[in-house]
Design a protein around this motif. Structure first.
Motif, PDB file in Angstrom:
ATOM      1  N   GLU A 690       0.796  -1.149   0.369  1.00 31.27           N
ATOM      2  CA  GLU A 690       0.191   0.041  -0.084  1.00 31.27           C
ATOM      3  C   GLU A 690       0.832   1.284  -0.003  1.00 31.27           C
ATOM      4  OE1 GLU A 690      -2.619  -0.261   3.435  1.00 31.27           O
ATOM      5  OE2 GLU A 690      -3.031  -2.341   3.061  1.00 31.27           O
ATOM      6  N   LYS A 691       0.327   2.430  -0.387  1.00 30.52           N
ATOM      7  CA  LYS A 691       0.867   3.646  -0.334  1.00 30.52           C
ATOM      8  C   LYS A 691      -0.106   4.687   0.042  1.00 30.52           C
ATOM      9  CE  LYS A 691       0.233   4.698  -5.276  1.00 30.52           C
ATOM     10  NZ  LYS A 691      -0.430   5.966  -5.127  1.00 30.52           N
ATOM     11  N   ASN A 692       0.635   5.838   0.424  1.00 30.24           N
ATOM     12  CA  ASN A 692      -0.303   7.114   0.590  1.00 30.24           C
ATOM     13  C   ASN A 692      -0.478   7.910  -0.892  1.00 30.24           C
ATOM     14  OD1 ASN A 692       1.761   9.132  -0.087  1.00 30.24           O
ATOM     15  ND2 ASN A 692       2.390   8.926   2.041  1.00 30.24           N
ATOM     16  N   GLU A 693      -1.432   8.667  -0.953  1.00 28.01           N
ATOM     17  CA  GLU A 693      -1.715   9.449  -2.247  1.00 28.01           C
ATOM     18  C   GLU A 693      -0.606  10.016  -3.010  1.00 28.01           C
ATOM     19  OE1 GLU A 693      -5.206  11.603  -1.321  1.00 28.01           O
ATOM     20  OE2 GLU A 693      -6.400  10.063  -1.115  1.00 28.01           O
ATOM     21  N   ALA A 694       0.242  10.910  -2.155  1.00 29.90           N
ATOM     22  CA  ALA A 694       1.308  11.388  -2.775  1.00 29.90           C
ATOM     23  C   ALA A 694       2.526  10.568  -3.273  1.00 29.90           C
ATOM     24  CB  ALA A 694       1.883  12.035  -1.591  1.00 29.90           C
ATOM     25  N   SER A 695       2.438   9.204  -2.863  1.00 37.59           N
ATOM     26  CA  SER A 695       3.681   8.543  -3.425  1.00 37.59           C
ATOM     27  C   SER A 695       3.309   7.865  -4.862  1.00 37.59           C
ATOM     28  CB  SER A 695       3.872   7.341  -2.527  1.00 37.59           C
ATOM     29  OG  SER A 695       4.967   6.471  -3.119  1.00 37.59           O
ATOM     30  N   SER A 696       4.378   7.529  -5.843  1.00 39.82           N
ATOM     31  CA  SER A 696       3.894   7.142  -7.110  1.00 39.82           C
ATOM     32  C   SER A 696       3.974   5.609  -6.940  1.00 39.82           C
ATOM     33  CB  SER A 696       5.199   7.599  -8.019  1.00 39.82           C
ATOM     34  OG  SER A 696       6.427   7.087  -7.729  1.00 39.82           O
ATOM     35  N   ASP A 697       4.447   4.959  -5.850  1.00 41.30           N
ATOM     36  CA  ASP A 697       4.359   3.540  -5.979  1.00 41.30           C
ATOM     37  C   ASP A 697       4.498   2.894  -4.774  1.00 41.30           C
ATOM     38  OD1 ASP A 697       4.721   0.876  -7.092  1.00 41.30           O
ATOM     39  OD2 ASP A 697       5.910   1.533  -8.740  1.00 41.30           O
ATOM     40  N   ALA A 698       4.611   1.645  -4.327  1.00 40.22           N
ATOM     41  CA  ALA A 698       4.708   1.049  -3.143  1.00 40.22           C
ATOM     42  C   ALA A 698       5.645   0.205  -2.534  1.00 40.22           C
ATOM     43  CB  ALA A 698       3.611   0.235  -2.892  1.00 40.22           C
ATOM     44  N   TRP A 699       6.935   0.722  -3.279  1.00 41.83           N
ATOM     45  CA  TRP A 699       8.154   0.213  -2.927  1.00 41.83           C
ATOM     46  C   TRP A 699       8.726   0.332  -1.471  1.00 41.83           C
ATOM     47  CZ3 TRP A 699      10.628  -3.213  -6.128  1.00 41.83           C
ATOM     48  CH2 TRP A 699      10.193  -3.180  -7.503  1.00 41.83           C
ATOM     49  N   ILE A 700       9.369  -0.869  -1.032  1.00 41.21           N
ATOM     50  CA  ILE A 700       9.927  -0.616   0.327  1.00 41.21           C
ATOM     51  C   ILE A 700      11.565  -0.932  -0.073  1.00 41.21           C
ATOM     52  CG2 ILE A 700      10.435  -1.553   2.479  1.00 41.21           C
ATOM     53  CD1 ILE A 700       8.367   0.244   2.697  1.00 41.21           C
ATOM     54  N   GLU A 701      12.396  -0.040   0.144  1.00 40.82           N
ATOM     55  CA  GLU A 701      13.841  -0.312   0.204  1.00 40.82           C
ATOM     56  C   GLU A 701      14.561  -0.351   1.501  1.00 40.82           C
ATOM     57  OE1 GLU A 701      15.934   1.683  -3.154  1.00 40.82           O
ATOM     58  OE2 GLU A 701      14.113   2.037  -4.086  1.00 40.82           O
ATOM     59  N   PHE A 702      15.155  -1.644   1.798  1.00 41.42           N
ATOM     60  CA  PHE A 702      15.382  -1.786   3.069  1.00 41.42           C
ATOM     61  C   PHE A 702      17.156  -1.941   3.191  1.00 41.42           C
ATOM     62  CE2 PHE A 702      17.116  -5.481   5.896  1.00 41.42           C
ATOM     63  CZ  PHE A 702      17.070  -5.076   6.980  1.00 41.42           C
ATOM     64  N   ASP A 703      17.893  -1.367   3.979  1.00 42.97           N
ATOM     65  CA  ASP A 703      19.391  -0.823   3.777  1.00 42.97           C
ATOM     66  C   ASP A 703      20.181  -1.847   4.715  1.00 42.97           C
ATOM     67  OD1 ASP A 703      21.681  -0.130   3.412  1.00 42.97           O
ATOM     68  OD2 ASP A 703      21.153   2.000   3.987  1.00 42.97           O
ATOM     69  N   LYS A 704      19.947  -1.761   5.983  1.00 49.25           N
ATOM     70  CA  LYS A 704      20.472  -2.458   7.056  1.00 49.25           C
ATOM     71  C   LYS A 704      19.838  -2.254   8.471  1.00 49.25           C
ATOM     72  CE  LYS A 704      22.577   2.231   8.825  1.00 49.25           C
ATOM     73  NZ  LYS A 704      23.725   2.853   8.915  1.00 49.25           N
ATOM     74  N   VAL A 705      20.555  -3.076   9.380  1.00 51.21           N
ATOM     75  CA  VAL A 705      19.965  -3.405  10.682  1.00 51.21           C
ATOM     76  C   VAL A 705      21.064  -2.815  11.803  1.00 51.21           C
ATOM     77  CG1 VAL A 705      19.081  -4.951  12.160  1.00 51.21           C
ATOM     78  CG2 VAL A 705      18.656  -5.098   9.803  1.00 51.21           C
ATOM     79  N   GLU A 706      20.672  -2.106  12.697  1.00 51.37           N
ATOM     80  CA  GLU A 706      21.614  -2.032  13.823  1.00 51.37           C
ATOM     81  C   GLU A 706      20.741  -2.683  15.044  1.00 51.37           C
ATOM     82  OE1 GLU A 706      22.256   2.095  14.360  1.00 51.37           O
ATOM     83  OE2 GLU A 706      23.441   2.291  12.868  1.00 51.37           O
ATOM     84  N   LEU A 707      21.813  -3.639  15.412  1.00 49.94           N
ATOM     85  CA  LEU A 707      21.313  -4.544  16.857  1.00 49.94           C
ATOM     86  C   LEU A 707      22.133  -3.891  18.038  1.00 49.94           C
ATOM     87  CD1 LEU A 707      21.757  -7.993  15.088  1.00 49.94           C
ATOM     88  CD2 LEU A 707      19.885  -6.622  15.095  1.00 49.94           C
ATOM     89  N   SER A 708      21.492  -3.821  19.311  1.00 49.12           N
ATOM     90  CA  SER A 708      22.334  -3.425  20.365  1.00 49.12           C
ATOM     91  C   SER A 708      21.932  -4.299  21.599  1.00 49.12           C
ATOM     92  CB  SER A 708      21.749  -1.953  20.724  1.00 49.12           C
ATOM     93  OG  SER A 708      20.295  -1.960  20.718  1.00 49.12           O
ATOM     94  N   ASP A 709      22.625  -4.053  22.681  1.00 52.81           N
ATOM     95  CA  ASP A 709      22.682  -4.875  23.759  1.00 52.81           C
ATOM     96  C   ASP A 709      23.100  -3.876  24.863  1.00 52.81           C
ATOM     97  OD1 ASP A 709      22.531  -6.488  26.099  1.00 52.81           O
ATOM     98  OD2 ASP A 709      23.744  -8.001  25.056  1.00 52.81           O
ATOM     99  N   SER A 710      22.110  -3.519  25.593  1.00 54.72           N
ATOM    100  CA  SER A 710      22.705  -2.585  26.746  1.00 54.72           C
ATOM    101  C   SER A 710      22.909  -3.323  28.253  1.00 54.72           C
ATOM    102  CB  SER A 710      21.420  -1.325  26.924  1.00 54.72           C
ATOM    103  OG  SER A 710      20.475  -2.231  27.465  1.00 54.72           O
ATOM    104  N   GLN A 711      22.702  -4.653  28.020  1.00 53.91           N
ATOM    105  CA  GLN A 711      23.076  -5.285  29.205  1.00 53.91           C
ATOM    106  C   GLN A 711      24.132  -6.245  29.259  1.00 53.91           C
ATOM    107  OE1 GLN A 711      20.745  -5.071  31.604  1.00 53.91           O
ATOM    108  NE2 GLN A 711      19.626  -3.616  30.540  1.00 53.91           N
ATOM    109  N   ASN A 712      24.603  -6.686  28.237  1.00 55.84           N
ATOM    110  CA  ASN A 712      25.723  -7.699  28.105  1.00 55.84           C
ATOM    111  C   ASN A 712      26.574  -7.416  27.158  1.00 55.84           C
ATOM    112  OD1 ASN A 712      24.749 -10.004  29.966  1.00 55.84           O
ATOM    113  ND2 ASN A 712      22.924  -9.731  28.613  1.00 55.84           N
ATOM    114  N   GLY A 713      26.865  -6.027  26.740  1.00 57.37           N
ATOM    115  CA  GLY A 713      27.991  -5.531  25.986  1.00 57.37           C
ATOM    116  C   GLY A 713      27.619  -5.681  24.692  1.00 57.37           C
ATOM    117  N   ALA A 714      27.505  -6.731  23.847  1.00 56.28           N
ATOM    118  CA  ALA A 714      27.435  -6.869  22.375  1.00 56.28           C
ATOM    119  C   ALA A 714      26.066  -7.844  22.272  1.00 56.28           C
ATOM    120  CB  ALA A 714      28.485  -7.417  21.670  1.00 56.28           C
ATOM    121  N   PRO A 715      25.235  -7.384  21.164  1.00 62.83           N
ATOM    122  CA  PRO A 715      24.179  -8.309  20.683  1.00 62.83           C
ATOM    123  C   PRO A 715      24.834  -9.520  20.068  1.00 62.83           C
ATOM    124  CG  PRO A 715      24.473  -6.431  19.288  1.00 62.83           C
ATOM    125  CD  PRO A 715      25.297  -6.188  20.492  1.00 62.83           C
ATOM    126  N   VAL A 716      24.079 -10.591  20.086  1.00 67.23           N
ATOM    127  CA  VAL A 716      24.579 -11.908  19.548  1.00 67.23           C
ATOM    128  C   VAL A 716      23.497 -12.375  18.146  1.00 67.23           C
ATOM    129  CG1 VAL A 716      24.832 -14.319  19.911  1.00 67.23           C
ATOM    130  CG2 VAL A 716      25.518 -12.653  21.523  1.00 67.23           C
TER     131      VAL A 716
END
Length: 843
Positions: A690-716
């Protein structure tokens, strides 16, 4: 410096497999019970070239965060190594130092940092470091970025950057700097005699550019290997340069491995280049490939005790040859394919980059660093003739002009032995340091005192035991001092310092009469129960292989000793910084830890994290991953053609995302989980179509993920789930993808065709196949790595969803291939031969 296409791959499982690889641990080689080393005090040769060595620092392999971590842990190691020169490399050949962005994107690989070079260890940081440490900088001119060589920069731009770089270095007060014309240009766009002539024709003008900043600055011509393939290229380059260069740079590789090095009964490990008359020689990359197979780049370079012995052997031999005024090893750090596809099996150099980028740990490979320290602290003005009664015990000897200070470096390839040293008779005192580990494969060997204090030498002879597979450095001195030494002054860390690292280096002032220094470090103010207690010979810098404890106050003292007595410094204290809290790990869109449905496209996307992204506009197309930690951020592209998606955490209520934007935004934040309870979580991004009225298409472009762990130093992230339609599941013959409510993602793939099969490969140690069991289900054969593993029967009286069809159990870490094949047989109770596959989970 080898180059390959670099793409981040966070395959933590490879690390476990690559500690020993296929090399195995060799049995210790039992040698003679007694070895005699003789040093000839009459055979004195002044050293004509380098007496100290340096290292290449890989620019885009270092982020600001990495450099600053753990009390500037990398800087501490370089400081302890007392380096002579440092070469600013890896991507510097395609780097706009002013803007700190790639100058030529098709030449810039990105290392382990972002493709836009943000946060890299740029020229300003490098020059600041060299100035602080009194290191001669060796920088690269980005000559390979020239459009004439296939790059994307014009000649005027490269000249302007060279001029501003030289001027900046001069303004920083650097009196001596070397400028390399690129890095191995013959391999990177400038091959062929015509290109060599053109490159050579540029030297007169570039020499004027660097010398306009400071007449002492030196332009360096880099030669290709001297062999039949490249001799004409070298000749054309040198001829066209018309002498407008101050030095030439050779790169030398030799591939060994412990068995081949052990079998070597000479010190000729590297072949030096032919001198160019009237020009200074630099060995810009002194390389020992540490491989079991000749020229096997994939196996890597020096990282362990055995490789460090070979590297030390090669450096000492190049110093003795005298052709090079500067010797610089490569590399100080390089990752394995666990971090970058196409890299060798193991991280190597001084620092384990995989440990940092995969787990946030600052892990040192201490052998190569210690080899540099041994050279820089012990090679004196003159080399003495020295021989060994055993070919597997190599020996080098150096003395000062007055022959009152003698250093003997012994490389023992054998097992432990008794060593008798015959030295000039005036020597009356000896101390010793030893570099050794658990085996030649130990990546954290310790460099420490072999025995306490100084021992007497009588009649020019000394006998003592040495460990197997070790390097022992003896310091002999003559002339009993008339008084005790002075009191050392502690320099670093400063008294009361906080935020020190666990890899802290120690430094103090030398004092008159100090023939041996004893360093004591303890968590107790009275210095009881010390964690470091070693003599350092005459060296006044030291870094231990073992790590200090984080968040701990330590006390330290240095005692200077000689035969007449000793004098201790005052006691100082410092505190190491607390262990890090949360840390972010980034996964690019092509990471194998991300699971996609079948309808995504991987494509180039300038300005994205690694200049690519994954796009989809089909409803219900999804990307998914599982990790252990406390938070996730999803990034992608926003634009006027972008549509909507839903984000879910642990299959909970979807959160609607609208990726539309009037103007394009790269690396835009699409979704943030916020702080999650520590534990395992699954995050799914599903295209809404789906898209809003202003958009010309419904593309999703996915780039990267950032994982974090505030308890044990580094996410696994060590578990991957591939739904049945994942492209990594290769389907052969007839398979039907269908809706099955209650299955994983409410679908599965089914077949009742004899010999139809699904095959997948993974990098890890376990895989589990899930599917449906029911009254219409049949049997299948499982093979693992081509061998029959099991026959399974999916029949059940009632339908059962998300059932384990097969579990490989624990496999040897590595690459494995699993196949599930539909059989003609079925249970007599079953009404059909259907096999329905829901998902695969591997780790």
């Amino acid at each position: 410096m080898k180059r390959k296409k670099r793409i981040i791959r966070m395959l933590a499982a490879v690390l476990a497999a690559s500690v020993l690889g296929s090399w195995g641990v060799p049995a210790r080689a039992a040698g003679p019970a007694q070895v005699t080393v003789t040093v000839d005090g009459a055979d004195v040769t002044p050293l004509a070239g380098a007496r100290r060595v340096g290292a290449n620092i890989e620019m885009s392999m270092i982020s600001d965060a990495m450099w600053q971590a753990n009390g500037n842990w990398m800087e501490q190691s370089f400081f302890a190594g007392e380096l002579d020169m440092m070469r600013w490399g890896y991507d510097a050949w395609a780097f706009d130092w002013e803007q700190e962005t790639p100058l030529s994107e098709n030449r810039y690989w990105g290392g382990l940092n972002s493709r836009d070079a943000a946060g890299s260890f740029g020229l300003r940081e490098f020059i600041r470091f060299c100035k602080q440490q009194d290191i001669v900088p060796f920088v690269m001119i980005p000559i390979e970025s020239l459009d004439a060589f296939g790059g994307q920069a014009g000649l005027e731009k490269v000249k302007a950057l060279t001029a501003s770089m030289a001027q900046y270095i001069a303004q920083e007060g650097i009196e001596l700097c070397y400028f390399d014309m690129g890095n191995e240009p013959w391999n990177n766009g400038a091959g062929g005699v015509a290109n060599a002539r053109y490159l050579g024709s540029l030297f007169p003008e570039f020499q004027q550019i660097v010398k306009a900043a400071n007449p002492n600055y030196r332009l360096v011509l880099q030669r290709a290997p001297e062999n039949i393939l490249w001799n004409s290229w070298n000749s054309a380059l040198v001829s066209a340069a018309q002498g407008a260069f101050d030095a030439y740079d050779d790169h030398r590789y030799a591939f060994y491995g412990w068995n081949k090095y052990f079998d070597k009964n000479s010190d000729a490990l590297l072949e030096p280049g032919t001198p160019i008359e009237g020009k200074e020689g630099i060995l810009g990359e002194c390389n020992i490939g540490w491989t079991p197979v000749q020229d096997d780049w994939n196996a890597g370079h020096v990282r362990d005790m055995g490789g460090s012995m070979a590297l030390l052997n090669a450096m000492l031999e190049m110093i003795g040859d005298g052709r090079y005024s500067r010797i610089v090893t490569w590399p100080s750090h390089y990752p394995s394919k666990a971090s970058i596809s196409g890299c060798p099996e193991n991280a190597f150099g001084w620092f384990d980059l995989d440990q940092w980028y995969l787990e946030g740990k600052t892990v040192r490979l201490t052998g190569p660093a210690a080899a540099h320290r041994i050279v820089n602290q012990n090679v004196l003005e003159n080399r003495l003739g020295a021989s060994s009664s055993a070919e597997k015990v190599r020996v080098y000897a150096y003395c000062n002009a007055a022959q009152t200070d003698l250093r003997v470096i012994v490389l023992n390839k054998w097992d432990a032995t008794q060593l008798t040293l015959n030295v000039p008779e005036q020597m009356d005192c000896v101390s010793a340091m030893v570099l050794s580990g658990e085996s030649v494969w130990d990546t954290a060997p310790e460099y420490r005192s072999l025995f306490a204090g100084c021992e007497a030498v009588t009649g020019g002879s000394y006998t003592g035991g040495i460990p197997g597979e070790s390097v022992v450095v003896y310091t002999f001195s003559s002339g009993a001092p008339g008084k005790a030494p002075g009191q050392p002054e502690l320099l670093s860390p400063g008294n009361g310092a906080s935020g020190a690292g666990t890899a802290q280096a120690f430094a103090w002032t030398p004092v008159d009469g100090g023939r041996n220094y004893r360093l004591t470090v303890s968590p107790n103010a009275d210095l009881s129960a010390p964690v470091i207690d070693t003599y350092t010979g005459t060296a006044c810098r030291y870094q231990a292989a073992r790590e200090l404890e984080a968040g701990t106050t330590y006390y330290w003292r240095v005692t200077a000793e000689n035969q007449a007595g000793s004098a201790a410094s005052g006691t100082a204290c410092f505190t190491t910084q607390e262990a890090p809290g949360g840390r972010t790990v980034t996964l690019n869109n092509d990471s194998p830890y991300l699971s996609y449905s079948a309808n995504w496209n991987q494509q180039a996307s300038a300005g994205s994290y690694r200049n690519d992204d994954a796009s989809c506009k089909e409803k219900d197309g999804f990307v998914e991953f599982t990790f252990t930690g406390t938070g996730v951020k999803l990034y992608g592209l926003r634009g006027n053609w972008c549509g909507m998606a839903d984000a879910q955490v642990d299959f909970g209520a979807p959160v609607r995302i609208d990726a539309y934007a009037g103007t394009t935004q790269e690396q835009a934040l699409l979704f943030d989980t916020g702080e999650l309870p520590y534990g395992e979580h699954t995050v799914t991004l599903t295209v809404a179509g789906e898209k809003n009225e202003a958009s010309s298409d419904a593309w999703i472009e996915f780039d990267k993920v950032e994982l974090s762990d505030s308890q044990n130093g580094a996410p696994v992230i060590n578990k991957v789930v591939w739904n049945d339609e994942n492209p990594n599941l290769k389907k052969f013959s007839v398979w039907k993808h269908q809706s099955v409510p209650g299955s994983y993602h409410d679908d599965d793939s089914s077949s009742n065709t004899w010999k139809a099969h699904i095959e997948f490969s993974f990098e890890g140690s376990n895989a589990v196949i899930y599917g449906l069991k029911g009254p219409w289900c049949g049997r299948a054969q499982i093979t693992v790595d081509g061998a029959a593993a099991a026959d399974i029967d999916a029949y059940a009286p009632e339908m059962m969803l998300q059932q384990v069809l097969y579990d490989t159990g624990t496999l040897e870490p590595g690459t494995h291939t699993v196949r599930i094949t539909v059989k003609a047989e079925k249970s007599p109770e079953s009404s059909g031969r259907w096999v329905e596959i829901d998902r695969v989970v591997w780790q």
